[in-house]
Design a protein around this motif. Structure first.
Motif: not given
Ligand code: MG
Ligand code: ADP
Ligand code: ASP
Length: 412
Positions: A7, A152, A155, A210
């Motif tokens: 990723k 976010g 992920d 984060k």
């Molecule tokens: Mg992130």
């Protein structure tokens, strides 16, 4: 062939040059014999820009259209990454969430992944495709509409793919070379950890670190995904970065693993509510119905049958909390004198599984803050964490002082 998930976050695909650099990393793994699933984020800053446009157009937006707009950043990078790989003679194809399909709930803007059937992508691998580039952060609801997974969320896309495809590993390439004892932007004494347990990472993520979305750590823990965080800017070996793993795989750990912070907290106090059975139930069910995520709760001492109730929630939910409490008051469900909102607070937390067996962590934390003259407004604890709410202006100082007090610069 074994499958690897890689990723690349926003800063790692911020320019065409960086996309080329990331594609080269992918090429290295393809050459080793892996079929690779690449999950990409939007170019750095893009998602913020899209969210800004939505807010400007419609402040109380329809979340389905928010998702339609905000998911688009990832589509661009997925196509560009596939093109870059093709230019390198690597057989690659891009996929948007709905094409895979990444099936999610219909909770727009914070959907959860329910299922990723591997058949479509697997069939392409069987035909000779070596890399599937998938747009992260997005999926499709049972109604057939585009959803997003919360900020976010790429992920989480990555870990969910690793679980569904039985990947050998899930590598999260980002702008830091691993998980640190605290955000390296706050103190240069922060140390990279070679390993961190799922449980500690889960707490650090949910308390504000984060570097990984909380849900991605939850999924990795549940499906036993080997999750690694590493830098996309450096040459990498197979053991670089930080491995997020079971507690048993860590030889020796510190009592405290790390310090996390969250800037966007608000402290809400209901002044003078009746101190009677059922009052907490009435207040917090009204807040829950109003869509407010309550975090910390404190009930103050009672005087003449009245008490003050304090809770914290994200700053962007203050208006909703005020509305929910006003409505409950008007409906006669609760009665209070006033609701005071303090939006200049931050939450600072220390996390470590060693707290289960060591005493004195709380005392040390409070002494450290007191030595810096920082007043604690609210405290909460769990088995492996202690969190305090303090004035936001002291947030950086508190993180640095706690990092020193627990000697985290010696961690590895
Ligand atoms: Mg992130
Ligand atoms: P990406 O765009 O690659 O997903 P993010 O910005 O979401 O990257 O996450 C990486 C950032 O997380 C780092 O730049 C760092 O500032 C921040 N961060 C916060 N806490 C930590 C921590 N404990 N360890 C490493 N990074 C952290
Ligand atoms: N682009 C999305 C965000 O900025 C998702 C992600 O990068 O993980 O929140």
């Amino acid at each position: 062939m074994p499958v690897l998930v890689m990723k690349f976050g926003g800063t790692s695909v911020a320019t065409l040059d960086r996309i080329r650099r990331a594609a080269k990393r992918v090429g290295v793994e393809v050459a080793k014999g892996y079929d690779v699933i690449v999950i990409v984020s939007a170019m750095s800053g893009k998602t913020n820009e899209l969210v800004g446009w939505v807010n400007e157009t419609s402040p109380l937006f329809d979340a389905r259209e928010y998702d339609a707009v905000v998911s688009s950043g990832e589509n661009v990078t997925a196509g560009l990454m596939a093109l870059t790989l093709q230019e390198m003679d690597v057989p690659a194809r891009s996929w948007q969430g709905w094409q895979v399909p990444v099936r999610t709930t219909s909770a727009h803007s914070s959907a959860r992944i329910e299922e990723i059937p591997p058949a479509n992508i697997m069939a392409k691998f069987d035909e000779g495709m070596r890399v599937a580039v998938v747009a992260g952060f997005q999926g499709v609801s049972p109604e057939g509409r585009i959803t997003t997974l919360g900020r976010g969320g790429s992920d989480t896309t990555a870990v969910a793919f690793a679980a569904s495809f039985g990947a050998e590993r899930c590598d999260i390439y980002t702008d830091v070379d691993g998980v640190y004892t605290t955000d390296p932007r706050i103190t240069n004494k922060a140390r990279k950890l070679d390993r961190i347990s799922f449980e500690e990472m889960l707490e650090l993520a949910s308390l504000g670190a984060k570097v990984l979305q909380t849900r991605s750590v939850e999924l990795a823990m549940r499906y036993k995904v080997r999750l690694r965080v590493l830098s996309s800017f450096e040459e990498q070996s197979d053991t670089a970065g930080t491995l997020v793993c079971d507690e048993e795989e860590i030889m020796e750990s510190n009592v405290v693993a790390g310090v996390a912070y969250s800037r966007d907290e608000a402290k809400m106090t209901l002044v003078s509510v009746a101190d009677r059975p059922g009052i907490a139930a009435s207040i917090f069910s009204a807040l829950s119905v109003g869509g407010v995520n309550v975090d910390m709760i404190v009930q103050n001492i009672s005087e003449e049958g009245r008490t003050d109730m304090t809770f914290s929630c994200p700053t962007d939910q203050v208006k909703r909390a005020e509305k929910a409490m006003d409505e409950a008051k008007t409906a006669g469900v609760i009665n209070f004198h006033e609701l005071i909102a303090d939006t200049d607070v931050a939450k600072v937390s220390v996390v470590g599984i060693g707290m289960r067996s060591h005493t004195g962590v709380a005392a040390k934390m409070f002494e450290c803050l007191s030595a810096e003259g920082i007043n604690i407004k609210v405290i909460t604890t769990s088995e492996i964490k202690i969190s305090v709410l303090i004035d936001r202006k002291y947030m950086e100082l508190a993180v640095q002082a706690l990092h020193d007090a627990f000697e985290l610069e010696k961690a590895a």
